[in-house]
Design a protein around this motif. Structure first.
Motif, mmCIF file in Angstrom:
data_model
loop_
_atom_site.group_PDB
_atom_site.id
_atom_site.type_symbol
_atom_site.label_atom_id
_atom_site.label_comp_id
_atom_site.label_asym_id
_atom_site.label_seq_id
_atom_site.Cartn_x
_atom_site.Cartn_y
_atom_site.Cartn_z
ATOM 1 N N LEU A 36 0.806 -1.224 0.000
ATOM 2 C CA LEU A 36 0.000 0.000 0.000
ATOM 3 C C LEU A 36 0.844 1.281 0.000
ATOM 4 O O LEU A 36 0.282 2.379 0.016
ATOM 5 C CB LEU A 36 -0.934 0.015 1.221
ATOM 6 N N ARG A 139 -7.259 7.706 1.645
ATOM 7 C CA ARG A 139 -7.686 6.518 0.910
ATOM 8 C C ARG A 139 -8.496 5.581 1.793
ATOM 9 O O ARG A 139 -8.295 5.515 3.005
ATOM 10 C CB ARG A 139 -6.473 5.719 0.406
ATOM 11 N N VAL A 141 -9.266 1.425 1.650
ATOM 12 C CA VAL A 141 -8.915 0.166 0.988
ATOM 13 C C VAL A 141 -9.712 -0.950 1.646
ATOM 14 O O VAL A 141 -9.595 -1.186 2.851
ATOM 15 C CB VAL A 141 -7.411 -0.132 1.100
ATOM 16 N N LYS A 269 -10.730 -6.187 -4.400
ATOM 17 C CA LYS A 269 -9.993 -5.114 -3.732
ATOM 18 C C LYS A 269 -10.551 -3.778 -4.193
ATOM 19 O O LYS A 269 -10.599 -3.486 -5.380
ATOM 20 C CB LYS A 269 -8.507 -5.200 -4.049
ATOM 21 N N VAL A 271 -10.350 0.331 -3.826
ATOM 22 C CA VAL A 271 -9.555 1.485 -3.396
ATOM 23 C C VAL A 271 -10.342 2.750 -3.744
ATOM 24 O O VAL A 271 -10.673 2.987 -4.906
ATOM 25 C CB VAL A 271 -8.167 1.513 -4.075
ATOM 26 N N GLN A 273 -10.316 6.861 -3.451
ATOM 27 C CA GLN A 273 -9.515 8.064 -3.218
ATOM 28 C C GLN A 273 -10.456 9.217 -2.912
ATOM 29 O O GLN A 273 -11.292 9.580 -3.749
ATOM 30 C CB GLN A 273 -8.659 8.393 -4.442
#
Length: 274
Positions: A36, A139, A141, A269, A271, A273
């Protein structure tokens, strides 16, 4: 008269001792954190953290980590791990990912939730809470099991679901967090633009120094959904059938040989932002 109500999600994850299973997930947890590009000094929130499979390696990188889990036994185990490791920058507390009432807005640079927040009730609230406590530029995750995926955990949940009573009205399956369009909808409702959400497939490997049947015994004895399924199957006279079905799955998925278990499991996964 006041009637106490038991949070079913809390009761589920306080069953057994998930730390026994978490031991088989440590290596993959460290690998994920190391990928990460975390910088020291940032504030990290680990949601549905268990006893620290990702929180501990994040703290070892010099970040300030708060682990939040709904299960009091896992919070206690996490704090014990932090003390043993001398990680004064890591602490654990009880909390519900869909209602982080005691956490201020914009408190964290990074939110991590590997197979944790996906099990919280009220998924739209969970998405809003994660966004709310993340600072601008930070972020989120997530790692989420995928419905219908042929690999280990999705199949365990699918098999166990066939042996347990129907869920209550209004129940939203945790594995809907493994559907990209649904993930985008939930974070979109929380104010995140679509182009700031990235979804990819990842692989998380369980590693156990024993046979697949011994590894299955850990799930049977210590993993809440599997405990519930075996209890229900026992009542219905189907325990042997459930054992056999899961036993075949563990044997087929094992990549470690007869005396060691290594089973990869695919996940989504996510992610985000901010």
């Amino acid at each position: 008269m006041t009637v106490s109500t038991i949070n079913p999600n809390k009761a589920l994850w306080e069953k057994g001792d998930f730390t026994r299973l978490a031991e088989t997930m440590r290596e993959s947890g460290e690998e994920l954190i190391n990928d990460l590009d975390i910088v020291p000094g940032i504030n990290v929130l680990d949601l549905g953290c268990g006893d620290g499979t990702t929180a501990v390696p994040a703290a070892r990188l010099g970040t300030n980590v708060l682990g939040v889990d709904i299960a009091s036994n896992l919070v206690a185990a996490g704090n014990a791990r932090a003390r043993t490791a001398g990680l004064t920058n890591l602490r654990f507390q009880e909390g519900d990912a869909s209602s982080l009432d005691d956490i201020a807005d914009h408190s964290f640079d990074l939110i991590v939730s590997m197979f944790g927040a996906m099990f919280a009730p009220r998924p739209f609230d969970t998405a809003r809470e994660m966004v709310r406590v993340t600072r601008s530029g930070g972020r989120i995750v997530m790692g989420n099991w995928i419905p219908g995926d042929p690999t280990l955990i999705a199949r365990i949940l699918q098999i166990c679901g066939a042996y347990t009573p129907p869920p209550p009205e209004g129940f939203v399956s945790p594995v809907t967090w493994g559907v990209e369009d649904i993930v985008r909808e939930r974070f979109g409702e929380a104010g995140i633009c679509n182009d700031r959400i990235m979804c990819t497939r990842g692989s998380y490997t369980f590693r156990y120094p024993g046979s697949p049947s011994a590894f299955l015994a850990l799930f049977r004895n210590y993993y809440g959904p599997t405990i519930n399924a075996f209890d229900a199957a026992e009542r219905d006279g189907k325990r042997t059938e459930l054992q056999a079905e899961l036993g075949r799955l563990f044997e087929i998925e094992n990549r470690g040989g007869a005396f060691r278990t290594e089973i990869p499991a695919t996940y989504l996964k996510v992610v985000v932002q901010k």
